[in-house]
Design an enzyme around this catalytic site. Structure first.
Site, PDB file in Angstrom:
ATOM      1  CG  ASN A  87      40.828 -39.329 -15.508  1.00 48.04           C
ATOM      2  OD1 ASN A  87      39.921 -39.159 -16.312  1.00 48.04           O
ATOM      3  ND2 ASN A  87      41.810 -38.451 -15.362  1.00 48.04           N
TER       4      ASN A  87
ATOM      5  CG  ASP B 246      44.902 -34.322  -8.529  1.00 45.48           C
ATOM      6  OD1 ASP B 246      44.708 -33.150  -8.905  1.00 45.48           O
ATOM      7  OD2 ASP B 246      43.984 -35.073  -8.145  1.00 45.48           O
TER       8      ASP B 246
ATOM      9  N   PRO C  46      50.852 -29.219 -12.498  1.00 44.01           N
ATOM     10  CG  PRO C  46      51.239 -28.124 -14.514  1.00 44.01           C
ATOM     11  CD  PRO C  46      51.559 -29.378 -13.765  1.00 44.01           C
ATOM     12  CG  ASP C  47      44.825 -26.410  -9.933  1.00 43.82           C
ATOM     13  OD1 ASP C  47      44.127 -26.059 -10.918  1.00 43.82           O
ATOM     14  OD2 ASP C  47      44.342 -26.798  -8.857  1.00 43.82           O
ATOM     15  CB  ILE C  48      45.038 -26.154 -15.956  1.00 41.37           C
ATOM     16  CG1 ILE C  48      46.033 -27.262 -16.324  1.00 41.37           C
ATOM     17  CG2 ILE C  48      44.739 -25.266 -17.154  1.00 41.37           C
ATOM     18  CD1 ILE C  48      45.479 -28.326 -17.262  1.00 41.37           C
TER      19      ILE C  48
ATOM     20  CE  LYS D  70      37.717 -29.877  -5.683  1.00 42.44           C
ATOM     21  NZ  LYS D  70      37.445 -31.146  -6.375  1.00 42.44           N
TER      22      LYS D  70
ATOM     23  CE  LYS E 132      40.944 -26.506  -8.102  1.00 44.52           C
ATOM     24  NZ  LYS E 132      41.691 -27.287  -9.077  1.00 44.52           N
TER      25      LYS E 132
HETATM   26  O1  C5P Z   1      41.629 -29.732  -7.837  1.00 44.43           O
HETATM   27  P1  C5P Z   1      40.520 -30.576  -8.359  1.00 44.43           P
HETATM   28  O2  C5P Z   1      40.965 -31.602  -9.353  1.00 44.43           O
HETATM   29  O3  C5P Z   1      39.703 -31.220  -7.309  1.00 44.43           O
HETATM   30  O4  C5P Z   1      39.540 -29.548  -9.100  1.00 44.43           O
HETATM   31  C1  C5P Z   1      38.769 -29.831 -10.207  1.00 44.43           C
HETATM   32  C2  C5P Z   1      38.729 -28.660 -11.164  1.00 44.43           C
HETATM   33  O5  C5P Z   1      40.039 -28.138 -11.373  1.00 44.43           O
HETATM   34  C3  C5P Z   1      38.242 -29.045 -12.506  1.00 44.43           C
HETATM   35  O6  C5P Z   1      37.606 -27.903 -13.067  1.00 44.43           O
HETATM   36  C4  C5P Z   1      39.523 -29.386 -13.254  1.00 44.43           C
HETATM   37  O7  C5P Z   1      39.388 -29.249 -14.669  1.00 44.43           O
HETATM   38  C5  C5P Z   1      40.482 -28.363 -12.697  1.00 44.43           C
HETATM   39  N1  C5P Z   1      41.885 -28.828 -12.607  1.00 44.43           N
HETATM   40  C6  C5P Z   1      42.848 -28.256 -13.391  1.00 44.43           C
HETATM   41  N2  C5P Z   1      44.160 -28.647 -13.287  1.00 44.43           N
HETATM   42  C7  C5P Z   1      44.512 -29.603 -12.419  1.00 44.43           C
HETATM   43  C8  C5P Z   1      43.548 -30.219 -11.601  1.00 44.43           C
HETATM   44  C9  C5P Z   1      42.236 -29.806 -11.724  1.00 44.43           C
HETATM   45  O8  C5P Z   1      42.518 -27.386 -14.213  1.00 44.43           O
HETATM   46  N3  C5P Z   1      45.777 -29.987 -12.344  1.00 44.43           N
END
Ligand code: C5P
Length: 403
Positions: free
Chosen positions: A210, A282, A309-311, A347, A351
Protein backbone atom coordinates in the site's frame (compact mmCIF):
# COMPACT_ATOMS: atom_id res chain seq x y z
CA UNK A 1 9.25 24.25 10.77
CA UNK A 2 12.12 25.79 12.72
CA UNK A 3 12.75 23.76 15.87
CA UNK A 4 15.32 26.12 17.47
CA UNK A 5 13.38 29.36 17.11
CA UNK A 6 14.47 31.99 19.68
CA UNK A 7 17.23 29.76 21.03
CA UNK A 8 20.57 31.45 21.65
CA UNK A 9 23.45 29.05 21.23
CA UNK A 10 27.07 29.75 21.99
CA UNK A 11 29.04 27.58 19.58
CA UNK A 12 32.49 26.84 20.99
CA UNK A 13 35.12 25.54 18.57
CA UNK A 14 38.27 23.89 19.84
CA UNK A 15 41.36 22.77 17.93
CA UNK A 16 40.80 19.64 15.88
CA UNK A 17 40.48 18.86 12.20
CA UNK A 18 36.71 18.36 12.59
CA UNK A 19 36.58 22.16 13.10
CA UNK A 20 36.18 22.37 9.34
CA UNK A 21 32.59 21.18 9.85
CA UNK A 22 31.78 23.90 12.41
CA UNK A 23 30.74 26.54 9.82
CA UNK A 24 28.24 24.08 8.33
CA UNK A 25 26.96 23.30 11.82
CA UNK A 26 26.53 27.03 12.54
CA UNK A 27 24.48 27.35 9.35
CA UNK A 28 22.26 24.42 10.15
CA UNK A 29 21.57 25.67 13.68
CA UNK A 30 20.64 29.03 12.20
CA UNK A 31 18.40 27.42 9.58
CA UNK A 32 16.47 25.92 12.51
CA UNK A 33 15.97 29.43 13.87
CA UNK A 34 18.79 29.64 16.46
CA UNK A 35 21.04 32.65 16.84
CA UNK A 36 24.64 31.50 17.00
CA UNK A 37 27.47 33.23 18.83
CA UNK A 38 30.87 31.70 18.12
CA UNK A 39 33.78 31.44 20.55
CA UNK A 40 37.03 29.91 19.27
CA UNK A 41 40.13 28.66 21.03
CA UNK A 42 43.53 29.65 19.70
CA UNK A 43 44.09 26.16 18.27
CA UNK A 44 40.70 26.21 16.49
CA UNK A 45 41.90 29.17 14.45
CA UNK A 46 44.55 26.93 12.88
CA UNK A 47 41.76 24.91 11.23
CA UNK A 48 39.06 27.44 10.36
CA UNK A 49 39.08 31.23 10.32
CA UNK A 50 37.06 33.52 12.57
CA UNK A 51 36.13 35.54 9.48
CA UNK A 52 34.30 32.52 8.00
CA UNK A 53 32.23 32.13 11.14
CA UNK A 54 31.63 35.84 11.53
CA UNK A 55 30.38 36.05 7.95
CA UNK A 56 28.06 33.05 8.38
CA UNK A 57 26.60 33.94 11.77
CA UNK A 58 26.51 37.71 11.32
CA UNK A 59 27.93 38.04 14.83
CA UNK A 60 31.41 39.00 16.04
CA UNK A 61 33.50 35.95 16.90
CA UNK A 62 35.04 35.96 20.37
CA UNK A 63 38.63 34.75 20.57
CA UNK A 64 40.18 35.95 23.80
CA UNK A 65 39.30 36.95 27.32
CA UNK A 66 41.81 39.78 26.97
CA UNK A 67 39.91 41.57 24.19
CA UNK A 68 39.77 45.23 25.23
CA UNK A 69 37.14 46.00 22.55
CA UNK A 70 34.45 44.15 24.55
CA UNK A 71 32.62 46.93 26.47
CA UNK A 72 32.87 45.56 30.03
CA UNK A 73 35.54 42.96 29.27
CA UNK A 74 33.34 40.29 30.87
CA UNK A 75 32.52 38.26 27.80
CA UNK A 76 32.65 35.03 29.80
CA UNK A 77 29.80 36.16 32.03
CA UNK A 78 27.80 38.03 29.38
CA UNK A 79 27.80 35.27 26.79
CA UNK A 80 26.79 32.48 29.12
CA UNK A 81 24.10 34.60 30.81
CA UNK A 82 22.23 35.18 27.61
CA UNK A 83 22.71 31.67 26.14
CA UNK A 84 20.22 28.79 26.19
CA UNK A 85 23.11 26.36 25.76
CA UNK A 86 26.81 26.20 25.04
CA UNK A 87 27.61 23.67 22.33
CA UNK A 88 31.26 22.80 21.69
CA UNK A 89 31.98 21.22 18.31
CA UNK A 90 34.50 19.82 17.97
CA UNK A 91 35.47 19.17 21.59
CA UNK A 92 39.11 18.04 21.57
CA UNK A 93 40.66 15.66 24.10
CA UNK A 94 42.60 18.58 25.56
CA UNK A 95 39.49 20.70 25.97
CA UNK A 96 37.56 17.84 27.59
CA UNK A 97 40.43 17.25 30.03
CA UNK A 98 40.48 20.93 30.98
CA UNK A 99 36.71 21.15 31.41
CA UNK A 100 36.63 17.99 33.51
CA UNK A 101 39.13 19.59 35.89
CA UNK A 102 37.41 22.97 35.95
CA UNK A 103 40.36 24.73 34.35
CA UNK A 104 39.67 28.13 32.86
CA UNK A 105 42.75 29.37 31.05
CA UNK A 106 41.14 30.83 27.92
CA UNK A 107 37.83 32.43 26.98
CA UNK A 108 36.00 29.21 26.03
CA UNK A 109 36.94 27.27 29.17
CA UNK A 110 36.26 30.32 31.36
CA UNK A 111 32.86 30.68 29.72
CA UNK A 112 32.05 27.05 30.49
CA UNK A 113 33.09 27.40 34.12
CA UNK A 114 31.09 30.60 34.54
CA UNK A 115 27.95 29.31 32.78
CA UNK A 116 24.49 28.81 34.16
CA UNK A 117 23.12 27.06 31.07
CA UNK A 118 23.48 23.48 29.74
CA UNK A 119 26.78 22.43 28.16
CA UNK A 120 26.81 20.04 25.19
CA UNK A 121 30.05 18.58 23.86
CA UNK A 122 30.62 16.74 20.58
CA UNK A 123 33.95 14.95 21.06
CA UNK A 124 36.19 14.58 18.02
CA UNK A 125 39.62 13.01 18.07
CA UNK A 126 41.79 10.16 16.88
CA UNK A 127 40.64 6.77 18.20
CA UNK A 128 43.70 6.24 20.43
CA UNK A 129 43.09 9.63 22.04
CA UNK A 130 39.41 8.77 22.61
CA UNK A 131 40.21 5.34 24.04
CA UNK A 132 42.99 6.66 26.30
CA UNK A 133 42.04 6.14 29.96
CA UNK A 134 42.67 9.84 30.62
CA UNK A 135 40.08 10.86 28.01
CA UNK A 136 37.63 8.23 29.23
CA UNK A 137 38.09 9.61 32.77
CA UNK A 138 37.43 13.13 31.48
CA UNK A 139 34.31 11.98 29.62
CA UNK A 140 32.92 10.18 32.67
CA UNK A 141 33.66 13.12 34.95
CA UNK A 142 31.92 15.49 32.56
CA UNK A 143 28.87 13.21 32.38
CA UNK A 144 28.82 13.06 36.18
CA UNK A 145 28.91 16.86 36.20
CA UNK A 146 25.76 16.93 34.04
CA UNK A 147 27.45 17.74 30.74
CA UNK A 148 25.78 16.15 27.69
CA UNK A 149 28.13 14.29 25.33
CA UNK A 150 26.81 13.97 21.77
CA UNK A 151 28.76 11.14 20.13
CA UNK A 152 31.47 10.48 19.15
CA UNK A 153 30.71 8.15 16.26
CA UNK A 154 32.79 5.42 14.73
CA UNK A 155 34.16 5.56 11.18
CA UNK A 156 36.90 6.95 8.95
CA UNK A 157 39.16 9.46 10.66
CA UNK A 158 41.23 12.28 9.21
CA UNK A 159 44.39 10.49 10.41
CA UNK A 160 43.57 7.55 8.08
CA UNK A 161 42.42 5.18 10.81
CA UNK A 162 38.97 3.74 11.34
CA UNK A 163 37.45 3.77 14.79
CA UNK A 164 35.66 5.59 17.55
CA UNK A 165 36.24 9.31 17.85
CA UNK A 166 34.66 10.78 14.71
CA UNK A 167 32.59 13.87 15.31
CA UNK A 168 28.90 13.47 14.50
CA UNK A 169 27.87 15.11 11.22
CA UNK A 170 26.46 18.66 11.48
CA UNK A 171 22.94 17.40 10.64
CA UNK A 172 23.12 14.79 13.42
CA UNK A 173 24.42 17.36 15.91
CA UNK A 174 21.63 19.77 14.97
CA UNK A 175 19.02 17.00 15.44
CA UNK A 176 20.46 16.16 18.83
CA UNK A 177 20.50 19.79 19.92
CA UNK A 178 16.82 20.07 18.89
CA UNK A 179 16.15 16.88 20.78
CA UNK A 180 17.96 18.22 23.85
CA UNK A 181 15.52 21.13 24.09
CA UNK A 182 12.34 18.99 23.94
CA UNK A 183 10.39 18.28 27.12
CA UNK A 184 11.37 14.90 28.61
CA UNK A 185 7.77 13.80 29.16
CA UNK A 186 8.55 10.11 28.48
CA UNK A 187 11.83 9.82 30.39
CA UNK A 188 12.42 6.21 31.42
CA UNK A 189 9.47 4.93 29.33
CA UNK A 190 9.57 2.20 26.68
CA UNK A 191 7.64 2.85 23.48
CA UNK A 192 6.78 0.29 20.80
CA UNK A 193 5.86 1.52 17.31
CA UNK A 194 4.84 -0.20 14.08
CA UNK A 195 5.36 1.91 10.96
CA UNK A 196 5.18 1.79 7.20
CA UNK A 197 3.39 -0.64 4.90
CA UNK A 198 3.58 -4.41 4.81
CA UNK A 199 4.28 -6.45 1.68
CA UNK A 200 2.42 -9.69 1.00
CA UNK A 201 4.27 -11.85 -1.49
CA UNK A 202 2.39 -13.43 -4.42
CA UNK A 203 5.55 -15.02 -5.82
CA UNK A 204 9.28 -14.14 -5.58
CA UNK A 205 8.89 -11.00 -7.69
CA UNK A 206 5.34 -9.77 -7.07
CA UNK A 207 3.32 -8.77 -4.08
CA UNK A 208 0.58 -6.64 -2.57
CA UNK A 209 1.40 -3.51 -0.61
CA UNK A 210 0.00 0.00 0.00
CA UNK A 211 0.99 3.67 -0.16
CA UNK A 212 2.13 4.10 3.46
CA UNK A 213 5.50 5.89 3.46
CA UNK A 214 6.27 5.28 7.15
CA UNK A 215 6.82 9.01 7.72
CA UNK A 216 4.19 9.40 10.47
CA UNK A 217 5.41 6.36 12.40
CA UNK A 218 9.05 7.43 12.07
CA UNK A 219 8.15 10.95 13.21
CA UNK A 220 6.50 9.46 16.30
CA UNK A 221 9.63 7.39 16.91
CA UNK A 222 11.76 10.52 16.76
CA UNK A 223 9.40 12.52 18.99
CA UNK A 224 9.37 9.70 21.55
CA UNK A 225 13.19 9.64 21.65
CA UNK A 226 13.24 13.42 21.99
CA UNK A 227 10.88 12.99 24.96
CA UNK A 228 13.42 10.65 26.58
CA UNK A 229 11.91 7.23 25.72
CA UNK A 230 13.61 4.02 24.63
CA UNK A 231 11.93 3.14 21.34
CA UNK A 232 11.36 -0.21 19.61
CA UNK A 233 10.50 0.50 15.98
CA UNK A 234 9.09 -2.34 13.87
CA UNK A 235 9.26 -1.07 10.30
CA UNK A 236 7.68 -2.46 7.15
CA UNK A 237 9.48 -1.99 3.81
CA UNK A 238 10.33 1.71 3.57
CA UNK A 239 13.51 3.62 2.74
CA UNK A 240 13.56 5.96 5.72
CA UNK A 241 16.68 6.26 7.87
CA UNK A 242 16.30 5.52 11.58
CA UNK A 243 15.73 8.87 13.31
CA UNK A 244 18.35 10.08 15.82
CA UNK A 245 20.31 6.90 15.12
CA UNK A 246 23.43 8.18 16.88
CA UNK A 247 21.62 8.27 20.25
CA UNK A 248 21.10 4.50 20.18
CA UNK A 249 17.64 5.08 21.65
CA UNK A 250 15.85 3.35 18.77
CA UNK A 251 16.03 -0.40 18.32
CA UNK A 252 14.77 -1.00 14.79
CA UNK A 253 13.51 -4.29 13.38
CA UNK A 254 12.79 -4.43 9.66
CA UNK A 255 10.01 -6.75 8.56
CA UNK A 256 8.24 -7.44 5.29
CA UNK A 257 4.88 -9.18 5.78
CA UNK A 258 2.06 -8.61 8.27
CA UNK A 259 2.84 -11.99 9.85
CA UNK A 260 6.47 -10.97 10.41
CA UNK A 261 5.34 -7.65 11.85
CA UNK A 262 2.93 -9.48 14.15
CA UNK A 263 5.67 -11.82 15.42
CA UNK A 264 8.22 -9.00 15.92
CA UNK A 265 5.69 -6.78 17.71
CA UNK A 266 4.35 -9.47 20.01
CA UNK A 267 7.92 -10.30 20.96
CA UNK A 268 8.40 -6.78 22.31
CA UNK A 269 5.26 -6.11 24.31
CA UNK A 270 6.94 -5.17 27.59
CA UNK A 271 6.39 -1.50 26.83
CA UNK A 272 4.56 1.41 28.37
CA UNK A 273 3.01 2.67 25.12
CA UNK A 274 2.22 1.00 21.79
CA UNK A 275 1.62 3.16 18.71
CA UNK A 276 0.17 1.06 15.87
CA UNK A 277 0.94 3.38 12.97
CA UNK A 278 1.67 0.75 10.32
CA UNK A 279 -0.72 0.25 7.43
CA UNK A 280 -0.91 -3.51 7.85
CA UNK A 281 -2.32 -5.54 4.97
CA UNK A 282 -5.64 -7.07 6.00
CA UNK A 283 -5.09 -10.11 3.80
CA UNK A 284 -2.09 -12.10 2.67
CA UNK A 285 -1.77 -14.72 -0.05
CA UNK A 286 -2.54 -18.20 1.31
CA UNK A 287 0.29 -19.94 -0.55
CA UNK A 288 2.79 -17.61 -2.23
CA UNK A 289 4.34 -19.38 -5.25
CA UNK A 290 7.96 -20.47 -4.83
CA UNK A 291 8.74 -19.68 -8.49
CA UNK A 292 7.58 -16.74 -10.57
CA UNK A 293 4.05 -17.36 -11.86
CA UNK A 294 4.27 -17.45 -15.66
CA UNK A 295 1.75 -15.59 -17.76
CA UNK A 296 -0.79 -17.94 -19.31
CA UNK A 297 -2.34 -16.00 -22.18
CA UNK A 298 -5.18 -13.89 -20.86
CA UNK A 299 -5.84 -16.23 -17.97
CA UNK A 300 -5.40 -14.46 -14.58
CA UNK A 301 -4.13 -16.64 -11.73
CA UNK A 302 -6.54 -17.58 -8.95
CA UNK A 303 -5.10 -16.15 -5.79
CA UNK A 304 -6.45 -17.35 -2.48
CA UNK A 305 -6.33 -14.77 0.32
CA UNK A 306 -6.15 -15.36 4.05
CA UNK A 307 -6.87 -12.81 6.77
CA UNK A 308 -3.75 -11.49 8.52
CA UNK A 309 -3.55 -11.30 12.30
CA UNK A 310 -4.64 -7.97 13.79
CA UNK A 311 -1.50 -6.82 15.63
CA UNK A 312 -3.14 -3.99 17.54
CA UNK A 313 -6.07 -6.15 18.62
CA UNK A 314 -3.73 -8.87 19.90
CA UNK A 315 -1.53 -6.42 21.83
CA UNK A 316 -4.60 -4.69 23.30
CA UNK A 317 -6.01 -8.10 24.36
CA UNK A 318 -2.74 -9.00 26.05
CA UNK A 319 -2.44 -5.62 27.79
CA UNK A 320 -2.37 -5.72 31.57
CA UNK A 321 -3.44 -3.10 34.06
CA UNK A 322 -0.69 -1.26 35.89
CA UNK A 323 -1.52 1.40 38.49
CA UNK A 324 -5.09 1.52 37.13
CA UNK A 325 -3.98 2.18 33.55
CA UNK A 326 -3.75 -0.18 30.56
CA UNK A 327 -0.19 -1.41 30.03
CA UNK A 328 0.91 -0.91 27.32
CA UNK A 329 -1.31 2.08 26.58
CA UNK A 330 -2.38 1.33 22.98
CA UNK A 331 -2.81 4.06 20.38
CA UNK A 332 -4.28 3.04 17.03
CA UNK A 333 -4.41 4.95 13.75
CA UNK A 334 -7.27 5.16 11.28
CA UNK A 335 -7.48 6.37 7.71
CA UNK A 336 -11.08 6.49 6.50
CA UNK A 337 -12.67 7.79 3.35
CA UNK A 338 -15.97 8.82 5.04
CA UNK A 339 -17.18 9.79 8.55
CA UNK A 340 -13.66 9.64 9.99
CA UNK A 341 -14.52 10.42 13.60
CA UNK A 342 -17.45 7.96 13.76
CA UNK A 343 -15.61 5.08 12.09
CA UNK A 344 -12.41 5.71 14.02
CA UNK A 345 -14.22 5.70 17.36
CA UNK A 346 -16.04 2.49 16.43
CA UNK A 347 -12.65 0.97 15.59
CA UNK A 348 -11.26 2.15 18.94
CA UNK A 349 -14.09 0.39 20.80
CA UNK A 350 -13.91 -2.75 18.63
CA UNK A 351 -10.18 -3.13 19.24
CA UNK A 352 -10.52 -2.32 22.94
CA UNK A 353 -7.93 0.47 22.92
CA UNK A 354 -8.01 3.71 24.89
CA UNK A 355 -7.01 6.05 22.04
CA UNK A 356 -7.21 6.24 18.26
CA UNK A 357 -5.80 8.88 15.93
CA UNK A 358 -7.58 9.70 12.68
CA UNK A 359 -5.68 10.97 9.66
CA UNK A 360 -7.73 13.85 8.31
CA UNK A 361 -7.78 14.43 4.60
CA UNK A 362 -6.90 12.29 1.61
CA UNK A 363 -3.40 13.66 0.99
CA UNK A 364 -1.51 12.20 3.96
CA UNK A 365 0.23 9.25 2.24
CA UNK A 366 3.86 10.12 1.54
CA UNK A 367 3.35 13.76 2.50
CA UNK A 368 5.44 15.59 5.10
CA UNK A 369 2.22 17.19 6.32
CA UNK A 370 -0.75 15.71 8.09
CA UNK A 371 -3.77 16.69 10.14
CA UNK A 372 -5.00 14.58 13.03
CA UNK A 373 -8.00 13.98 15.20
CA UNK A 374 -7.25 12.28 18.52
CA UNK A 375 -10.15 10.32 19.99
CA UNK A 376 -10.44 8.73 23.42
CA UNK A 377 -13.29 8.05 25.85
CA UNK A 378 -13.29 11.71 26.93
CA UNK A 379 -13.96 12.99 23.41
CA UNK A 380 -11.97 14.21 20.44
CA UNK A 381 -9.33 16.84 19.79
CA UNK A 382 -8.07 18.07 16.43
CA UNK A 383 -4.40 18.77 15.84
CA UNK A 384 -4.13 21.33 13.04
CA UNK A 385 -2.27 20.69 9.79
CA UNK A 386 1.49 20.72 10.33
CA UNK A 387 4.65 18.77 9.59
CA UNK A 388 4.42 15.19 10.78
CA UNK A 389 7.24 15.70 13.33
CA UNK A 390 5.39 18.64 14.85
CA UNK A 391 2.17 16.60 15.05
CA UNK A 392 4.10 13.69 16.54
CA UNK A 393 5.47 15.94 19.29
CA UNK A 394 1.96 17.15 20.14
CA UNK A 395 0.64 13.59 20.13
CA UNK A 396 3.45 12.43 22.42
CA UNK A 397 2.63 15.28 24.83
CA UNK A 398 -1.05 14.21 24.88
CA UNK A 399 -0.26 10.54 25.44
CA UNK A 400 2.34 11.35 28.11
CA UNK A 401 -0.42 13.07 30.10
CA UNK A 402 -2.67 9.99 29.79
CA UNK A 403 -0.11 7.60 31.24
O1 C5P B 1 -8.37 -2.61 11.35
P1 C5P B 1 -7.87 -1.37 10.71
O2 C5P B 1 -6.79 -1.61 9.70
O3 C5P B 1 -8.92 -0.52 10.11
O4 C5P B 1 -7.25 -0.51 11.91
C1 C5P B 1 -6.17 0.35 11.81
C2 C5P B 1 -5.29 0.26 13.04
O5 C5P B 1 -5.04 -1.09 13.39
C3 C5P B 1 -3.96 0.87 12.82
O6 C5P B 1 -3.50 1.36 14.08
C4 C5P B 1 -3.12 -0.32 12.36
O7 C5P B 1 -1.72 -0.13 12.61
C5 C5P B 1 -3.68 -1.44 13.20
N1 C5P B 1 -3.66 -2.76 12.54
C6 C5P B 1 -2.86 -3.76 13.02
N2 C5P B 1 -2.87 -5.00 12.45
C7 C5P B 1 -3.65 -5.26 11.39
C8 C5P B 1 -4.48 -4.26 10.86
C9 C5P B 1 -4.46 -3.01 11.46
O8 C5P B 1 -2.11 -3.52 13.98
N3 C5P B 1 -3.63 -6.46 10.83
Amino acid sequence: MQSLLNKKIVLGISGGIAAYKAPELARQLMQEGASVQVVMTEAAQQFVTPVTLQALTGNPVYLSQWDSTIPNNMAHIELSRSADAILIAPASADLMAKLSLGLADDLLTTLCLARDCPLLLTPAMNKQMWEHPATQRSAQRLIDDGVALLGPASGFQACGEIGMGRMLEPAEITEQVISFFQKKSLAGKKVLITAGPTFEAIDPVRGITNHSSGKMGFAIARAAVEAGAQVYLIAGPCDLPTPLDATGQIVRTNVVSAKEMHAATLGATDCDIFFAVAAVADWGIAKPAKEKIKRQGNQAPNLEFVANPDILLDIAKAAKTKAGKPHPYCVGFAAESTDLEKHADEKRKRKGIPMIVGNIGPDTFGSDLNQLIVIDSAGSKKIAKAEKLQLARQLIALVAKKI
